[in-house]
Design a protein around this motif. Sequence first.
Motif, PDB file in Angstrom:
ATOM      1  N   THR A 174       0.740  -0.952   0.043  1.00  0.00           N
ATOM      2  CA  THR A 174       0.026   0.144   0.050  1.00  0.00           C
ATOM      3  C   THR A 174       0.911   1.159  -0.053  1.00  0.00           C
ATOM      4  O   THR A 174       0.814   2.131  -0.707  1.00  0.00           O
ATOM      5  CB  THR A 174      -0.887   0.008   1.286  1.00  0.00           C
ATOM      6  OG1 THR A 174      -1.766  -1.105   1.140  1.00  0.00           O
ATOM      7  CG2 THR A 174      -1.643   1.252   1.432  1.00  0.00           C
ATOM      8  N   ASN A 218      -5.309   1.651  -2.549  1.00  0.00           N
ATOM      9  CA  ASN A 218      -6.496   1.854  -1.451  1.00  0.00           C
ATOM     10  C   ASN A 218      -7.106   0.410  -1.336  1.00  0.00           C
ATOM     11  O   ASN A 218      -7.565   0.207   0.112  1.00  0.00           O
ATOM     12  CB  ASN A 218      -7.343   2.791  -1.985  1.00  0.00           C
ATOM     13  CG  ASN A 218      -6.660   4.318  -1.839  1.00  0.00           C
ATOM     14  OD1 ASN A 218      -6.166   4.465  -0.790  1.00  0.00           O
ATOM     15  ND2 ASN A 218      -6.914   5.147  -2.796  1.00  0.00           N
ATOM     16  N   LEU A 254      -6.052   5.552   5.250  1.00  0.00           N
ATOM     17  CA  LEU A 254      -5.687   5.603   3.632  1.00  0.00           C
ATOM     18  C   LEU A 254      -5.375   7.035   3.349  1.00  0.00           C
ATOM     19  O   LEU A 254      -4.247   7.363   2.739  1.00  0.00           O
ATOM     20  CB  LEU A 254      -6.336   4.786   2.941  1.00  0.00           C
ATOM     21  CG  LEU A 254      -6.522   3.249   2.931  1.00  0.00           C
ATOM     22  CD1 LEU A 254      -7.659   2.605   2.338  1.00  0.00           C
ATOM     23  CD2 LEU A 254      -5.242   2.803   2.233  1.00  0.00           C
ATOM     24  N   LYS A 255      -6.459   7.869   3.645  1.00  0.00           N
ATOM     25  CA  LYS A 255      -6.323   9.269   3.132  1.00  0.00           C
ATOM     26  C   LYS A 255      -5.102   9.997   3.748  1.00  0.00           C
ATOM     27  O   LYS A 255      -4.411  10.858   3.124  1.00  0.00           O
ATOM     28  CB  LYS A 255      -7.870  10.031   3.434  1.00  0.00           C
ATOM     29  CG  LYS A 255      -7.966  11.409   2.776  1.00  0.00           C
ATOM     30  CD  LYS A 255      -7.474  11.461   1.456  1.00  0.00           C
ATOM     31  CE  LYS A 255      -7.188  12.902   1.004  1.00  0.00           C
ATOM     32  NZ  LYS A 255      -7.103  12.986  -0.479  1.00  0.00           N
ATOM     33  N   GLN A 289      -1.848   8.922   2.694  1.00  0.00           N
ATOM     34  CA  GLN A 289      -1.803   9.455   1.298  1.00  0.00           C
ATOM     35  C   GLN A 289      -1.106  10.965   1.309  1.00  0.00           C
ATOM     36  O   GLN A 289      -0.348  11.273   0.495  1.00  0.00           O
ATOM     37  CB  GLN A 289      -3.007   9.319   0.562  1.00  0.00           C
ATOM     38  CG  GLN A 289      -2.943   9.932  -1.028  1.00  0.00           C
ATOM     39  CD  GLN A 289      -3.119  11.246  -1.463  1.00  0.00           C
ATOM     40  OE1 GLN A 289      -4.064  11.974  -0.394  1.00  0.00           O
ATOM     41  NE2 GLN A 289      -2.264  11.779  -2.223  1.00  0.00           N
TER      42      GLN A 289
END
Length: 115
Positions: free
Chosen positions: A3, A56, A69-70, A73
């Motif tokens: 990831t 994702n 995840l956001k 990122q």
Amino acid sequence: MPTLILLTLSNIFMTAAWYWHLKGGPEVANARPMGWVILISWLLAGVEYCLAVPANRIGFADGWSAGQLKVAQEAIALTVFGIFMVTVLGEALSWRHAAAFACIMAAAGFMFVGK
């Protein structure tokens, strides 16, 4: 780990898509035809999507929340952009960049506490 690797690669492409055309300063950037800039940027962004979507999905399947995840990122994006800004655009980092980076990293840390 996949990831984070895919998110990093996707951010490299997206940063390039958004900012490559600024290299050389305002005069050089403004001399580039907007249509070509948009086309090249869209092609780069297409590669970014091909990396971000699997990143994702893999992260979500591994138990990461959408928020994690956001925030991950965004932390990666800020790091990639800082490197791009210095190496490609030739801009200097300042204390404001360090403060913003610290805030984003703190947010990433909060999202992963207890996970």
